[in-house]
Design a protein around this motif. Structure first.
Motif, PDB file in Angstrom:
ATOM      1  N   LEU B 971       0.873  -0.889  -0.132  1.00 40.34           N
ATOM      2  CA  LEU B 971       0.320   0.194  -0.011  1.00 40.34           C
ATOM      3  C   LEU B 971       0.139   1.412   0.070  1.00 40.34           C
ATOM      4  N   GLY B 972       2.145   1.239   0.442  1.00 39.77           N
ATOM      5  CA  GLY B 972       2.803   2.492   0.898  1.00 39.77           C
ATOM      6  C   GLY B 972       3.362   2.125  -0.177  1.00 39.77           C
ATOM      7  N   GLY B 976       2.119   5.844  -1.680  1.00 41.83           N
ATOM      8  CA  GLY B 976       3.262   6.655  -1.333  1.00 41.83           C
ATOM      9  C   GLY B 976       2.305   8.040  -0.145  1.00 41.83           C
ATOM     10  N   ASP B 977       2.414   9.067  -0.211  1.00 43.26           N
ATOM     11  CA  ASP B 977       2.369   9.993   0.994  1.00 43.26           C
ATOM     12  C   ASP B 977       0.855   9.794   1.577  1.00 43.26           C
ATOM     13  N   PHE B 978       0.099   9.462   0.719  1.00 41.74           N
ATOM     14  CA  PHE B 978      -1.206   8.937   0.808  1.00 41.74           C
ATOM     15  C   PHE B 978      -1.305   9.309   2.065  1.00 41.74           C
ATOM     16  N   LEU B1025      10.160  -1.679   6.972  1.00 45.47           N
ATOM     17  CA  LEU B1025      10.219  -0.491   7.539  1.00 45.47           C
ATOM     18  C   LEU B1025      10.671   0.690   6.141  1.00 45.47           C
ATOM     19  N   GLY B1026      11.697  -0.248   5.791  1.00 42.15           N
ATOM     20  CA  GLY B1026      12.806   0.892   4.815  1.00 42.15           C
ATOM     21  C   GLY B1026      12.221   1.247   3.435  1.00 42.15           C
ATOM     22  N   SER B1027      11.689   0.908   3.388  1.00 45.36           N
ATOM     23  CA  SER B1027      11.723   1.316   1.362  1.00 45.36           C
ATOM     24  C   SER B1027       9.544   1.434   2.013  1.00 45.36           C
ATOM     25  N   LEU B1028       9.151   1.636   3.226  1.00 47.95           N
ATOM     26  CA  LEU B1028       8.570   1.835   3.300  1.00 47.95           C
ATOM     27  C   LEU B1028       7.750   3.125   4.202  1.00 47.95           C
ATOM     28  N   CYS B1029       9.581   3.542   4.393  1.00 47.01           N
ATOM     29  CA  CYS B1029       9.534   5.027   5.034  1.00 47.01           C
ATOM     30  C   CYS B1029      10.280   6.070   3.670  1.00 47.01           C
ATOM     31  N   GLN B1030      10.673   5.055   2.703  1.00 41.76           N
ATOM     32  CA  GLN B1030      10.964   5.767   1.605  1.00 41.76           C
ATOM     33  C   GLN B1030      10.247   6.767   0.904  1.00 41.76           C
ATOM     34  N   ARG B1031       9.203   5.905   0.645  1.00 50.72           N
ATOM     35  CA  ARG B1031       8.648   5.397  -0.186  1.00 50.72           C
ATOM     36  C   ARG B1031       6.551   6.851   0.491  1.00 50.72           C
ATOM     37  N   LEU B1032       6.527   6.199   1.909  1.00 51.35           N
ATOM     38  CA  LEU B1032       6.609   7.430   2.402  1.00 51.35           C
ATOM     39  C   LEU B1032       6.353   9.302   2.680  1.00 51.35           C
ATOM     40  N   ASP B1033       7.923   8.902   2.761  1.00 52.36           N
ATOM     41  CA  ASP B1033       8.415  10.461   2.692  1.00 52.36           C
ATOM     42  C   ASP B1033       7.490  10.925   3.744  1.00 52.36           C
TER      43      ASP B1033
END
Lengths: 300, 1136
Positions: B971-972, B976-978, B1025-1033
């Motif tokens: 989902l992330g 994205g930032d949603f 977690l890593g990619s999630l953080c990155q995607r969600l900015d």
């Protein structure tokens, strides 16, 4: 009403629109065919062996097709559309062209009725321009035979059935009217033979067994009415049944293996198309209405 | 001459004179020979004989013919001289005479007769004329040669006098003498020579010289006379044949030839049918008349009986002879006798045919070829007789021949099961080849034979017993796979057929035996009546479960054979004549329909192949399988399959001890039955070709049903079957097969979906369809999906799990058909090099200053105008949207389907069943992938499912948390930032606290820890977690939280995979904010000191500097090295 609907033998898919009318053609060649007319003006010719649309005929300029039938002697299809046309199609050798057409001038939903008088000659009955008028013409010459208009106001002609009795000089015609009346006409005499009030509401459909002289009509008040012709050719309403909503078709299931086969095939289809099917001659108590359901049109 | 100087030419010229010098003038010759003749007459000595024989060679043939009588006289005189003679002398005489006879003709009956008796006298012992003399081998050999020459030299008009009744005694003596020589002699050459003489004596020599060709009357005469000696000859020769095995093949071969020729001569049908009036022997014969034999039918019959006894001995002795020439000669014998005497020999036909048929599969190709030719001739003769059977005699003849064959077949079928149990593979193969041979020889008459109930019964029972399968193999049941993963990779038919499991039979192992058995079945189908056969074997099929599999195997091949597939081509020459042609298409179709109906009937098709326990085990196992967390974002779906297919230790599939072995056998048996029936459907499609297409209406659905089966053997068989069907029906691929017939399939599916309790396989079929098809199926499937969803809505409780698997398959198919951005591998942005950073320092400082000024309120007006530029376009879009709310474009059907599915899934997310929740999470994840192409649709749906998802993430079983986190990652990726706020508010605190809480536990844990759910959860979270953080900015604060929670996992005390996962978190974090994390890492451990380039600048002080190596050093160094380039190099980078 508690028994579950039987499993359809097969569901023919891909008609691309709601279906208004069906016609079986099992004579002649060994491939049984089913003709269907859709609300989008498309006539599908289904091969009941392969269960696939063998041919697709588009006509009536996209208006709903309300009636299809075939002429016994020739490989010709006759169809009636809401564009007020009755078209005669030549289907031989893979052709699909309109050979002839008749202007009915009727805006109603009343389906035509066809009777073969002699090989190659037909009588076609259809609702006319005026409210109560039924016109009969001869095919293929298109000579008008007569126009039948009742004396009293009965409302629109809803359904008609033309047939040739075994005894008697000319063809007879049964007609159901908007006010729930059934009229029996003698076509040659142009006179009304009998009249009966079968329903309080408009007659939506009727079917008639020319052998047993019994018929059933359906009406919009969700009741079926069974009636018969007595020896004096008088219409007598015998039984009424409730709880069904016949929309546009009723048919007898007659005995005989071939018919049964066809009937079996039709049941599934009709149920998908919102039809009501009556099964079993004289066994009205077991007549069953398959709840009409909306079909899901889709295209290939 | 040019060539005169060549040595070999000299040689030729040297020889030439001797030939040239042959005396051609009779007068000169006479003068030349006369002295020697006279001398020899006067003084019979070896020298004189040799002188004469030397001179004879100088006389040419024509001259010698004129002087024949004259020359022979002295030689014969030597033999006639009474009293004992020296062997040498007689031998010399015999040799000289041989020379004369070999080069001349004997025209006078007297000479022939006298010479014959004189030569015989030389051979026999003086005391007992019936026995060979005890003379030297050379002598016997010479005399035999002479005898042979004499018989060859005899003129046609005189030689037949030998066979007049009056000659019977003399002939008899000669024959018995030759037989005795052939049997008793020690020298093989003499044996062979004697036998050759016998052949010559009956005018049936097979040497290369010219021979007298007897007319039919003459042949009759010879045959009639030889009838007197038939018993003697056949018995003696049979003794020779069956005698010493070491006597060498030449003698045996010749003996077989003598036997066959003699029998063939005496018992010839043509002679016996030419009913010549019996002439009573003339009275002057006297006692000789007793020797004359009249070949009456009675005599023929009794003789045939005796001969058949001998023949059986011979056949049993030679059919397995080591030397191929002997076996070849036996084929010749059988062929010769069957061709000439098949009617008169009666009883012998059986053994003869057996001998012939048995050689069909001879190891020696020459034997095989000859045998095939012979068999072809036999069956041709047989068929041509049956086709013009108007002559009564011929009909009766055919009758007997057919009788013999069917009799043999019957007895063989009777003994077949016993032979298959007891003998070795070689022998079994031989027996089966004989069986096949019979069928081939019978040809179209097979159908006649099968009309006999006894025969059909025998043959079918034999086949049933022989083909019994070994169902003990446990691993068949064991092999199964995840219901969710159906192979899509099998794009070629080969890959399917390659997997086909070999069948194991109880009574044989050799694959060749199986193929012969199958050919037998095909031949039965080819020649037999297809209705009779299918009815009979269907009866067997129904009768008992023990026969079912075999009967199905036989039926499959019968149908193939009936269509002419795989029937040996050698008989194709016959197809033109008689019946021969395979069954008509209509017959075949009718048969196929009835067989297929039986196969796919409820009882025979819906067999249990999975025991309940293993089923449950499997599902648990599937849930426990290591999560393939990033596989979705890593793109390809096949990858997921590959991984999930691996994870299935066989111990998990093993049934618990409570399951008795008999059930396993039952399961195995069921599996095999299904496989065979699936193969059968493939066979039927092959047999019917394009005509099979209408039958797809009824057959395709059951096959697909099995293709979705979890038992790998069955599903592979079904896939193989599908390939065969598409080949046979002219479809290029499985996809085409399914797409073209999707209407048939969907009809059944929709019907069965309505009665799911009776037809639980319907979703499975849909799954298989979706797996093998492409997006062109979508319009039709859309209808069904609505059905599914409606059915699901109606009964969430009972059928949800089942439908979930359909939805899962559907979504998987959609993901495959409409690959969207989320499935594509996002190229990881490469870390910008430090050099570039250096170059950009100025820009960085400028930007920094600008930001700072902005923060202080300087230059705001300027920015406002800039900002004002942005809204108008969006407003315009809005206006457009508002302008036409009605014309809102219809969603592509796959998206609307996905939305519908997602809607249901959101409901199901809170289902009490854990298993279902997990499945739903999987489906949801796929939904998100599909919807990702349309943010407008995705975001509202994401919003809708958030609360339920949050529940799964925060307050559910660890397994569910695991999946839910995976779903969150996806989902992330897509939203994205949603999701930023929601994640940072509702998720991160929980996750980081749980990570922090678990860190000390995992650091101390032993190796078993990696099997716990806690570990898996840690791993999953760290991996995602890593990619999630990155995607969600995520914002700085959140990043700090994450960083803090993850730092403990950089410790080298953590399990290695957790360390790796943690590294990946930092890699992502570094991409978001390199400077911050450079600083963070260096605070932990700083490998190098940073000296400012100018003394005015303050020295850099980092906490990690100068620290001794600790548990974090390794990973920190690794990160610094990999993400920031060389650590060792001193970089004068300012710290922000």
């Amino acid at each position: 009403m508690s028994r579950p609907a039987p499993t359809p033998v097969y569901t023919l898919r891909g008609a691309g629109g709601p279906l208004n009318t069906l016609h079986f053609s099992c004579h002649g060649g060994d491939t049984p065919l089913l003709f269907s007319g859709s609300g989008k003006g498309v006539i599908h010719i289904w091969d009941l062996n392969s269960r696939r649309a063998e041919r697709i005929v588009e006509g009536h300029s996209g208006s709903s097709v309300i009636w299809v039938s075939t002429l016994q002697s020739t490989e010709a299809l006759i169809s009636q559309g809401r564009d007020m046309q009755v078209c005669l199609w030549d289907l031989r050798e893979g052709r699909r062209e309109v050979v002839d057409s008749v202007w009915t001038d009727s805006v109603g939903f009343c389906q035509c009725s066809l009777l073969e008088t002699s090989p190659g000659n037909y009588l076609l009955a259809f609702a006319g321009q005026q409210t109560e008028e039924i016109k009969i013409i001869e095919l293929p010459s298109k000579t008008p035979v007569c126009a039948l208009v009742p004396d009293t106001k009965l409302g629109m002609v809803m359904c008609i059935k033309l047939w040739q009795p075994d005894s008697g000089p000319g063809p007879l015609l049964l007609a159901g009217y908007e006010d729930g009346s059934l009229l029996l006409w003698d076509v040659t005499q142009r006179s009304k033979l009998s009249q009966a009030k079968a329903h309080p509401e408009p007659v939506m459909c009727l079917t008639f067994d020319t052998q047993r002289l019994r018929g059933i009509s359906g009406s919009s008040e969700k009741r079926l009415s069974s009636w018969m012709l007595d020896t004096q050719s008088k219409l007598q309403v015998t039984v009424e049944m409730g709880g069904v909503l016949p929309f546009s078709g009723l048919s007898w299931k007659t005995s005989g293996a071939k018919e049964e086969e066809a009937q079996r095939g039709s049941r599934g289809h009709k149920s998908a198309a919102g039809y009501t099917v009556l099964a079993g001659p004289g066994a009205e108590d077991r007549a069953r209405a398959v709840t009409p359901e909306s079909n899901h049109p889709y295209t290939h | 001459m040019l060539s005169a100087n060549r040595p070999h030419c000299c040689l030729t010229t040297a020889v030439m004179p001797s030939i040239m010098a042959q005396i051609s003038d009779p007068k000169i010759a006479f003068a030349y020979l006369r002295p020697a003749c006279v001398l020899l007459t006067r003084e019979p000595s070896v020298t004189n004989v040799e002188t004469l024989s030397g001179q004879l060679k100088e006389v040419n043939d024509a001259t010698l013919q004129q002087l024949q009588e004259y020359v022979l006289f002295p030689l014969r005189f030597v033999l006639k001289v009474p009293g004992p003679k020296k062997d040498k002398l007689v031998q010399a005489v015999a040799e000289a005479m041989s020379h004369v006879l070999e080069n001349t003709c004997v025209q006078s009956w007297e000479t022939l007769h006298d010479l014959l008796s004189e030569l015989c006298l030389c051979l026999c012992s003086p005391t007992d004329p019936g026995k060979p003399a005890d003379t030297s081998e050379e002598l016997k050999s010479a005399v035999l040669r002479c005898l042979d020459a004499l018989l060859h030299a005899a003129y046609g008009d005189i030689v037949f006098k030998l066979f007049e009744p009056i000659m019977l005694p003399g002939l008899g003596a000669a024959i018995s003498l030759l037989l005795a020589l052939g049997e008793k002699e020690k020298s093989r050459d003499i044996q062979a020579a004697a036998l050759k003489c016998l052949l010559a004596l009956t005018l049936q020599c097979d040497c290369t010289q010219e021979h007298v060709v007897p007319s039919s009357e003459e042949r009759y005469a010879v045959g009639s006379t030889m009838a007197s000696f038939l018993p003697g000859i056949t018995m003696a020769v049979a003794r020779i044949i069956t005698g010493d095995l070491r006597q060498g093949h030449a003698v045996t071969v010749r003996a077989i030839k003598v036997w066959s020729r003699t029998v063939g001569l005496v018992m010839e049908d043509a002679q016996l049918q030419a009913s010549e009036p019996w002439k009573t022997p003339s009275p002057e014969l006297g006692r000789i008349a007793q020797l004359v034999i009249h070949r009456t039918p009675d005599w023929v019959k009794s003789t045939a009986g005796k001969l058949s006894e001998l023949l059986k001995k011979i056949v049993s002795c030679t059919s397995a002879h080591q030397h191929w020439r002997v076996r070849l000669e036996m084929v010749e014998l059988a062929d010769h006798l069957l061709a000439r005497c098949s009617q008169s020999l009666g009883e012998c036909v059986g053994p003869l045919v057996e001998a012939l048929v048995g050689a069909v599969n001879d190891g020696e190709p020459r034997v095989r070829e000859r045998c095939e030719v012979a068999l072809r001739e036999v069956s041709q003769r047989n068929q041509s007789c049956s086709s013009h059977g108007d002559v009564t005699s011929q009909r009766s003849r055919t009758q007997t021949f057919t009788d013999v064959l069917s009799e043999n077949l019957h007895s063989l079928a009777t003994s077949l099961p016993r032979l298959m149990r007891t003998s070795d593979d070689q022998k079994k193969l031989f027996v089966l080849n004989v069986f096949l041979g019979y069928l081939k020889v019978l040809g179209p008459l097979v159908s006649v034979v099968l009309n006999s109930a006894a025969h059909l019964e025998r043959i079918s029972k034999a086949l049933m017993q022989v083909l019994e399968l070994d169902v003990m193999d446990v691993c068949i049941v064991e092999e199964r796979r995840h219901g969710s993963t159906i192979e899509t990779s099998s794009t070629s038919a080969d890959s399917c057929t390659a997997h086909t499991q070999r069948k194991h039979f109880l009574y044989f192992t050799d694959e060749k035996i199986f193929s012969v058995l199958m050919e037998i079945c095909r031949t039965l189908g080819y020649y037999g009546n297809i209705y009779l056969l299918t009815d009979h074997f269907l009866d067997l099929y129904r009768q008992s479960s023990t026969y079912r599999k075999q009967a199905a195997m036989v039926l499959n091949e019968i149908v193939r054979g009936a269509a002419g597939i795989g029937v040996a081509t050698e008989n194709q020459g016959l197809e033109g004549e008689g019946h021969g042609s395979p069954a008509t298409k209509e017959d075949l179709k009718a048969a196929v329909v009835s067989v297929m109906e039986e196969y796919t009937s409820l009882n025979n098709w819906h067999l249990i192949t999975v025991s309940e326990e293993t089923d449950r085990d499997r599902q648990d196992q599937q849930l426990l399988s290591p999560p393939n967390l990033l596989s979705i974002s890593n793109s390809d779906v096949s990858n997921v399959k590959a991984k999930s297919l691996q994870v299935l230790p066989s111990s998990f599939g093993f049934p618990s001890p409570s399951t008795s072995t008999s059930t396993i056998h039952q399961l195995n048996s069921n599996i095999w039955q299904l496989c065979i029936q699936l193969e059968g459907i493939a066979c039927f499609s092959q047999a019917l070709g394009q005509d099979f297409r209408p039958l797809l209406m009824t057959s395709l659905y059951p096959v697909l049903e099995k293709a979705g089966e979890e038992t790998i053997l069955v599903s592979q068989a079904a896939l193989g079957s599908m390939w065969e069907i598409s080949k046979a029906c002219g479809y290029l691929s499985l996809k085409e097969l399914i797409n073209e017939n999707s209407d048939y399939l969907l009809n059944d599916i929709s019907l069965n979906l309505q009665r799911l309790s009776q037809h639980p396989q319907a979703p499975r079929v849909l799954t298989v369809m979706l797996t093998h098809s492409d997006c062109s199926l979508l319009p039709l499937v859309g209808d069904i999906v609505q059905d599914v969803l409606v059915a699901l809505d109606l009964s969430y409780d009972h059928t949800a799990a089942l439908f979930c698997s359909v939805l899962h398959a559907l979504m998987k198919a959609l993901v495959r058909w409409f690959p969207s951005s989320c499935n594509r591998t996002r190229p990881r942005p490469k870390q910008t090099s430090t050099n570039q950073e250096v170059l950009n320092i100025r820009q960085f400082l400028l930007d920094y200053r600008k930001q700072k000024e902005l923060a202080e309120g300087i230059g705001i007006e300027e920015d406002d105008t800039e900002n004002l530029d942005v809204p108008p376009p969006t407003e315009c879009e809005d206006v457009e949207d508002i302008g036409g709310p009605d014309v809102k474009a219809e969603l592509p059907s796959h998206l609307s389907i996905t939305k519908d599915v997602m809607e249901r899934c959101i409901h199901l997310l809170s289902n009490p069943s854990l298993r279902l929740r997990l499945k739903v999470l999987d489906v949801l994840e796929l939904c998100v992938c599909v919807l990702s192409e349309k943010q407008n649709e995705l975001l509202p749906m994401a919003h809708r499912c958030w609360p339920a998802l949050l529940q799964r993430l925060t307050a559910d079983d660890p397994l569910a948390v695991l999946r839910a986190f995976r779903m969150l990652c996806t989902l992330g990726e897509t939203c994205g930032d949603f999701l930023r706020r929601r994640v940072s508010k509702e998720i991160l605190p929980k996750l980081s606290s749980s990570l922090g809480r678990q860190a000390p536990i995992s650091a101390k844990a032993g190796p078993v820890y990696s099997h716990t759910v806690a570990y898996k959860l840690q791993l999953a979270v760290l991996q995602g977690l890593g990619s999630l953080c990155q995607r969600l900015d995520l914002g700085e604060a959140d990043l700090d939280t994450v960083c803090e929670a993850c730092l403990p996992y950089l410790s080298c005390r953590q399990p290695i995979r957790l360390q790796e996962a943690c590294l990946s978190v930092f890699q992502h974090l570094i991409q978001v904010d390199p400077d911050t994390f450079w600083f963070t890492l260096n605070e932990l451990h700083c490998p190098s000191s940073y000296t400012p380039p100018h003394p005015d600048l303050q020295p850099v002080q980092l906490n990690g500097m100068g620290r001794p190596r600790d548990e974090y050093s390794d990973n920190v160094l690794k990160l610094l090295r990999e993400e920031y380039g060389s650590v060792a190099a001193t970089v004068d980078e300012p710290v922000s």
